[in-house]
Design an enzyme around this catalytic site. Sequence first.
Site, PDB file in Angstrom:
ATOM      1  N   GLY A  18      -9.136  -2.483  -3.982  1.00 50.08           N
ATOM      2  CA  GLY A  18      -9.923  -2.778  -2.795  1.00 50.08           C
ATOM      3  C   GLY A  18      -9.206  -3.767  -1.891  1.00 50.08           C
ATOM      4  NE  ARG A  77      -7.075  -2.329   0.968  1.00 49.37           N
ATOM      5  CZ  ARG A  77      -6.315  -3.140   0.230  1.00 49.37           C
ATOM      6  NH1 ARG A  77      -6.162  -2.886  -1.068  1.00 49.37           N
ATOM      7  NH2 ARG A  77      -5.718  -4.181   0.776  1.00 49.37           N
ATOM      8  CG  HIS A 117      -1.837  -1.160   1.314  1.00 48.13           C
ATOM      9  ND1 HIS A 117      -2.860  -1.230   2.238  1.00 48.13           N
ATOM     10  CD2 HIS A 117      -1.863  -2.346   0.651  1.00 48.13           C
ATOM     11  CE1 HIS A 117      -3.464  -2.398   2.136  1.00 48.13           C
ATOM     12  NE2 HIS A 117      -2.872  -3.096   1.166  1.00 48.13           N
TER      13      HIS A 117
END
Length: 689
Positions: free
Chosen positions: A558, A539, A477
Amino acid sequence: MTRFKRWCAAYSGAAALVMVMALIAPPSLAQPAADTLLSKGKPATASSTESSAYAAGDAVDGKTTTRWASKEGADPQWLSVDLGATAQISQVVLSWEAAYAKSYEIQVSADNTTWNTVYSTKNGKGGTETATTTGATGRYVRFYGTARGTSYGYSLWEFQVSGHLTTGTTPAAPANLRTTAVTDTAVSLAWDAAAAGSGGAVTKYNVFQHGSQIGTVDGKTLSYQATGLTPNTQYYFTIFAEDGAGGISPPSAELPVKTAASSDTEPPTAPADPHTTAVTANTVSLAWSASTDNVGVVGYDVYNGTTKAGTFAGTSGTIDGLAPATAYTFTVRAKDAAGNASDPSKAVTAKTAGGNGGGGTNPGEVTQITTDSDVPWGLAFLPDGSALVSERDTFRLVRITPAGKQTVVGKVPGVDTTGGEGGLLGLAVSKDFATDHWLYVFHTSSSDNRIVRFQYVNDKISGEQVLLTGIARNRYHNGGRLAFGPDGKLYATTGDAQNGDNAQNLNSLNGKILRLNPDGSVPADNPQSGKYFWSYGHRNVQGLAWDSKGRLWESELGDSKQDEVNLIVKGGNYGWPACEGTSGSCDNPGFIAPKRTFSPTAKHSPSGLAIVGDVLFMSELTGQEVQRMPISGDSLPSAKTYFTGAYGRLRTIVAAPDGSLWLTTTNGDKSGTPGKLDNKILRIALTGG
């Protein structure tokens, strides 16, 4: 010549040399008796480094034999440390090597953006200096040098910040993650209890696989079984601890696990009756009869000769990207969940129709431009029509011409990997490149993610300028996409660094789309004065593109439910972590819903985004396909897939100057060795038919 030799050369006589040696000897580390040393081992960043041997983190590692050194050049220069939580700071100790600051400030910040000076001097003497900062409060503390005491850069053996934390600490990372059982479809995990932080006892453990959460257990349970896995397949697991106050630990060490081979060794029967159902200039549609299997058929692979041309769940499919007026011979193989493949079907031959010209928005013929032995992550075009590609794990920049000629520009300095998704990421070329020669780079460093720019001249980079630091890094991420918008501003995507709270925290740079002036300053018309974010509640944004109306679209990974494509508005909140796609707590009127979702995430995983003629093209990693989505008003009413399974994981898709699309594959990016992979850079012709 080293700095030590250069310095000593300026002096003559034994007495002068003794004095110099006394000045540069590593000092004992000062520690105020009544305070706690807060900075040791914390993430540190700097405006520049003389070389990788003198990294920012070397000034906060507690060692008297390592140091940070800045580049020689113009002031100001700075070194910053992230304490991890807000602290009341009592004093800062600077232990100098020979190259010291004559004039400098100690500054603090709550958000790594707005800085307050709490100590300053114009009479720095070198050696060990103590700056008293009683009453100062902040999470980030930095030395800010404005005048050097020597003709060289700045060099600190240690930068020590002392005081006490005023906000809570998170739990410690769970340790000793291990397997207790492995089968062909399941992995049993166990770990040691995490030490509690100031938020109290650990209340739950979150289990992640490849950066996506797959399960949660309570704080007293130290085990988990991951099920539904594929036999003989590599998986990667991490564990996070969470306390009742919402404090989330750093991740455990990542655990790679390969599932066992299946006991099922019986392959399906060969598909029967393969035949063509439609032919165009660039496609052949096929159908066949279903195969049978002792357990069950899960899909079919279509081959063009010995090359896989597509993967399909059912008994029909369309092979895309073919050349016009060309004969092809296809066979079909069935496969089961254990990875057993059938014998090939009988061959079927088809000839594509004649060409129908370019200039449209329909994917046509696919040709290979060149190969890449690493993870070609970022791609940006230069004014001459060639492209620069960033290799994520080798940290190299490579220039590629439309004919496929490669020129290795060199390695970007200061890049670090995260063992997951960090490294050398996005690229953007200045709108005024012909006159200013600026190349913009998003990369992971040893302590953060950051945005820098270089002068790019004659296939060489130089003159690095650090524009923005303090974007939290994590194994997964990290975001990383860069692009210039029609307004001339630089847009950057950041992930939530595996901490969803970052996405809603406007003092965090993570979980955002950021907007910068080309010189790295904050645009005056951003949603909040002095802050870089353009939108938040994200996200892990992977793609950016603008339509003919100047509107910004993005593609977003997601977690476990839905991937997203969003139409971005200034200051918009896109809901993460409360809302994922349209699932979760999405009834908040302040949340903006996606324009299209894809589920389940394990079947898609969007990456790059490009727009041509108000048609949006999105590449997918797990899905191994390109989605074509025409824009209608402010919606995406339809999506059609191309190239499913033909090339593997599809990372970056970019509109080329000649009206085509360039597409990079990144197979092996989860478990490959840097510089030892087999990836491709492809050209997709766009046609009107």
